[in-house]
Scaffold this motif. Structure first.
Motif, PDB file in Angstrom:
ATOM      1  N   LEU B 221      42.054  43.382  43.115  1.00  0.00           N
ATOM      2  CA  LEU B 221      40.681  43.825  43.405  1.00  0.00           C
ATOM      3  C   LEU B 221      39.700  43.228  42.403  1.00  0.00           C
ATOM      4  O   LEU B 221      38.590  42.823  42.761  1.00  0.00           O
ATOM      5  CB  LEU B 221      40.605  45.354  43.367  1.00  0.00           C
ATOM      6  CG  LEU B 221      41.349  46.059  44.507  1.00  0.00           C
ATOM      7  CD1 LEU B 221      41.527  47.545  44.198  1.00  0.00           C
ATOM      8  CD2 LEU B 221      40.613  45.880  45.825  1.00  0.00           C
ATOM      9  N   LEU B 224      38.700  39.639  43.189  1.00  0.00           N
ATOM     10  CA  LEU B 224      37.629  39.512  44.181  1.00  0.00           C
ATOM     11  C   LEU B 224      36.255  39.638  43.519  1.00  0.00           C
ATOM     12  O   LEU B 224      35.315  38.956  43.914  1.00  0.00           O
ATOM     13  CB  LEU B 224      37.768  40.567  45.275  1.00  0.00           C
ATOM     14  CG  LEU B 224      38.905  40.388  46.269  1.00  0.00           C
ATOM     15  CD1 LEU B 224      38.687  41.294  47.470  1.00  0.00           C
ATOM     16  CD2 LEU B 224      39.017  38.950  46.729  1.00  0.00           C
ATOM     17  N   SER B 225      36.171  40.502  42.530  1.00  0.00           N
ATOM     18  CA  SER B 225      34.870  40.672  41.875  1.00  0.00           C
ATOM     19  C   SER B 225      34.549  39.501  40.954  1.00  0.00           C
ATOM     20  O   SER B 225      33.385  39.233  40.667  1.00  0.00           O
ATOM     21  CB  SER B 225      34.827  41.998  41.097  1.00  0.00           C
ATOM     22  OG  SER B 225      35.645  41.953  39.941  1.00  0.00           O
ATOM     23  N   ARG B 227      35.345  36.306  41.586  1.00  0.00           N
ATOM     24  CA  ARG B 227      35.147  35.082  42.343  1.00  0.00           C
ATOM     25  C   ARG B 227      34.063  35.266  43.414  1.00  0.00           C
ATOM     26  O   ARG B 227      33.352  36.263  43.413  1.00  0.00           O
ATOM     27  CB  ARG B 227      36.484  34.628  42.933  1.00  0.00           C
ATOM     28  CG  ARG B 227      37.527  34.294  41.843  1.00  0.00           C
ATOM     29  CD  ARG B 227      37.022  33.190  40.915  1.00  0.00           C
ATOM     30  NE  ARG B 227      37.951  32.831  39.858  1.00  0.00           N
ATOM     31  CZ  ARG B 227      38.892  31.886  39.964  1.00  0.00           C
ATOM     32  NH1 ARG B 227      39.040  31.229  41.092  1.00  0.00           N
ATOM     33  NH2 ARG B 227      39.678  31.609  38.935  1.00  0.00           N
ATOM     34  N   ARG B 300      29.035  38.266  41.134  1.00  0.00           N
ATOM     35  CA  ARG B 300      29.011  39.497  41.920  1.00  0.00           C
ATOM     36  C   ARG B 300      29.237  40.732  41.059  1.00  0.00           C
ATOM     37  O   ARG B 300      29.179  41.857  41.545  1.00  0.00           O
ATOM     38  CB  ARG B 300      30.072  39.432  43.015  1.00  0.00           C
ATOM     39  CG  ARG B 300      29.698  38.462  44.117  1.00  0.00           C
ATOM     40  CD  ARG B 300      30.840  38.196  45.053  1.00  0.00           C
ATOM     41  NE  ARG B 300      30.962  39.126  46.167  1.00  0.00           N
ATOM     42  CZ  ARG B 300      30.251  39.059  47.291  1.00  0.00           C
ATOM     43  NH1 ARG B 300      29.324  38.133  47.435  1.00  0.00           N
ATOM     44  NH2 ARG B 300      30.448  39.915  48.261  1.00  0.00           N
TER      45      ARG B 300
END
Lengths: 355, 355
Positions: B221, B224-225, B227, B300
């Motif tokens: 998880l 994902l944050s 990239r 992000r």
């Protein structure tokens, strides 16, 4: 085929790829739904050839509102949406799209015959991969059963937009136009990764024989993908230390979201519908139906670049509307005025037919 | 205080808020680190007053490179980073910042005396809330132990930038300038929510007495944050149905990331350092040290808007550099040339001192 509120008939068979199910397989029109202007619910059971899972027995649950003589509009939302769009005489409970559906709203039963259904797989009894095209096939079976030869419009949001694109690609003769809000011809690989990890949270919970913890966490992760940093910054403050642990400000809200979702969602339904989003793969160039593509600049799940790509590749009349919203992917649920404007503009033609 | 590679001394006490530890509490300078130009590792144990958890015994592990007579630069990365910046004679293993540290690179042991450490909490033995300011206090204790009165620069990335801001706020006399890359004065509430859910994945795994599954999911998880959707779109294709389940294209990569992380990270270390990011709360207006704020437009986790806010509120000389990167928050690890340019520009002054 059996209708819940009507004389039962045995199930009919609708093969994937049939542009129209054979008329002989159609059930009679349910009595309740034929009452002019009233809302009605029904369900029927049939066999459907699923793209990845062969022939399966399906029970399809639908709701209609408005005079069947008015232009027919099919309405579909995200994977958590269902057949009940707004409070009506079929159910006084609030529906999932109160902001857009109802008397005086953009989708008005006084001007449209509105049709919606529960996604196949939503009852949790179908534990198989579901392609978005399977949903389109199920919708055509429903339209046949309701003796609706052609939709004036298909309005889909999120997963509903994906399914709408499948419908337009597979059944161009059955729909006048498509409004595709926050959903495109593909699942974005980043969004797919995000969903795959949500499904892993469910699997992790299942290892300890408690599905609810995993499903709640999956939903909480999904909420982050539906919303935006800007909204969180406006709503939530700094983290606190409590009992030797750090608790961030959004956790109460996320707890609420998780508990609410777990109470109403079978785990299998969540898993299979989440997977289904990731199976969306469609060449937009096969679509010749007019499409209004609605994208949200802040959407973290469906990047606006995919909406641009969709618009460039569609072959029919195409309109693009890009909204700005603090609510990102959830704009279709939250931006009442902007979404209404887009819907009214898109549905002008079929409303005029009705006027 | 005990140094691993030097004659052991009993631990010293460094209270939070001490601008300088009392000289009498300082250990002698470790022999290995005093070899000119060589790299050296050491560790020492001391008590530190933690902001949220009282006095705790800490074992601090550090590594230095370059002649101690050169301008001292402290280098800190994300919560997964450590004391080993690049392969050297202390260890020939690759370090975590090979792209920027080493002979001929922006941070060159021929021009700087480079100091780095393992975050307190990184060994997993400290199960208590760790404030980023605690890390700054630990760093000052280390500088005292190494008899470094003042850093020419503090270069921090991600959590390291947060700690650098704390250091600049608390010990302005001990640092000439700060380069803060992809980390600001606060944890963004959306990023905090994302991390809180990662910690819940660990908790969910712990319920079934298998911490590795939960920790792997948390790391996935986090990836994902770190990239961007753009990178995932370039790397990964469509999902596939396999054995009745949908597998998305990024899952092999995410499996690899999870396994690699679990193999090297104690769960307690992950939890406490992840929490620590969320405890970042600092009023930038107390900082008068010159700061170069480096932000990445696609980040992000640390929105560029927070970098703007930081720049507006800092009181000293301030520079802002906004990079564009397919790698979002991970740009400091991936954008070799752009980050090198920023570092060389920022460190011109202390390099000139060395020339």
């Amino acid at each position: 085929m059996s209708f819940a509120h009507t004389p039962a008939v045995e199930f009919a068979v609708f093969d994937r790829g049939d542009a129209l199910a054979t008329p002989s397989a159609l059930a009679s029109h349910p009595d309740a739904a034929s009452i002019r202007g009233a809302s009605a619910r029904g369900e029927f059971t049939f066999d459907l050839e699923l793209r990845h899972a062969g022939r399966q027995r399906i029970t399809l649950r639908y709701e209609t509102q408005g005079d069947p003589a008015l232009p027919a509009v099919f309405v579909a939302g995200g994977i958590s949406a269902h057949r009940h769009l707004c409070a009506n005489d079929a159910s006084t409970q609030a529906g999932w799209w109160e902001s857009q559906v109802g008397s005086g709203r953009a989708l008005d039963p006084a001007r449209h015959h509105l049709i919606a259904f529960d996604w196949i797989g939503a009852d949790g009894t179908l534990d198989a991969p579901l392609d978005p095209s399977d949903q389109a096939d199920a919708i055509v079976a429903l339209l046949d059963a309701l003796r609706i030869p052609r939709l004036a419009a298909f309005v889909g949001c999120s997963y509903g937009a994906m399914v709408g694109l499948q419908f337009a690609a597979r059944y161009p003769a059955r729909v006048g136009e498509l409004v595709a809000i926050s959903g495109t011809h593909r699942a974005h690989p980043y969004a797919s990764a995000w969903r795959a990890l949500q499904r892993r949270a469910v699997a992790l919970g299942a290892l300890q024989c408690d599905e609810t913890h995993g499903l709640a966490l999956a939903r909480q992760l999904a909420i982050l993908s539906y919303r935006t940093p800007e909204e969180f910054a406006a709503r939530f403050g700094a983290a606190q230390v409590s009992d030797g642990r750090v608790r961030v400000a959004a956790e109460d809200y996320l707890d609420h979201c998780g508990a609410q979702y777990v109470a109403r969602t079978p785990t299998t339904a969540y898993l299979r519908l989440s997977e289904s989003i990731d199976l969306q793969q469609l060449d937009p160039s096969v679509i010749r139906v007019p499409v209004t593509v609605v994208a949200v600049a802040e959407d973290r799940l469906v990047p606006v670049s995919d909406a641009y790509d969709l618009v460039e590749r569609l072959r029919g009349e195409t309109r693009l509307r890009v909204l700005r919203s603090l609510y990102g992917h959830d704009a279709f649920l939250k931006e009442e005025a902007e979404v209404a404007t887009v819907l009214r503009e898109a549905l002008t033609d079929c409303t005029q037919v009705a006027a």
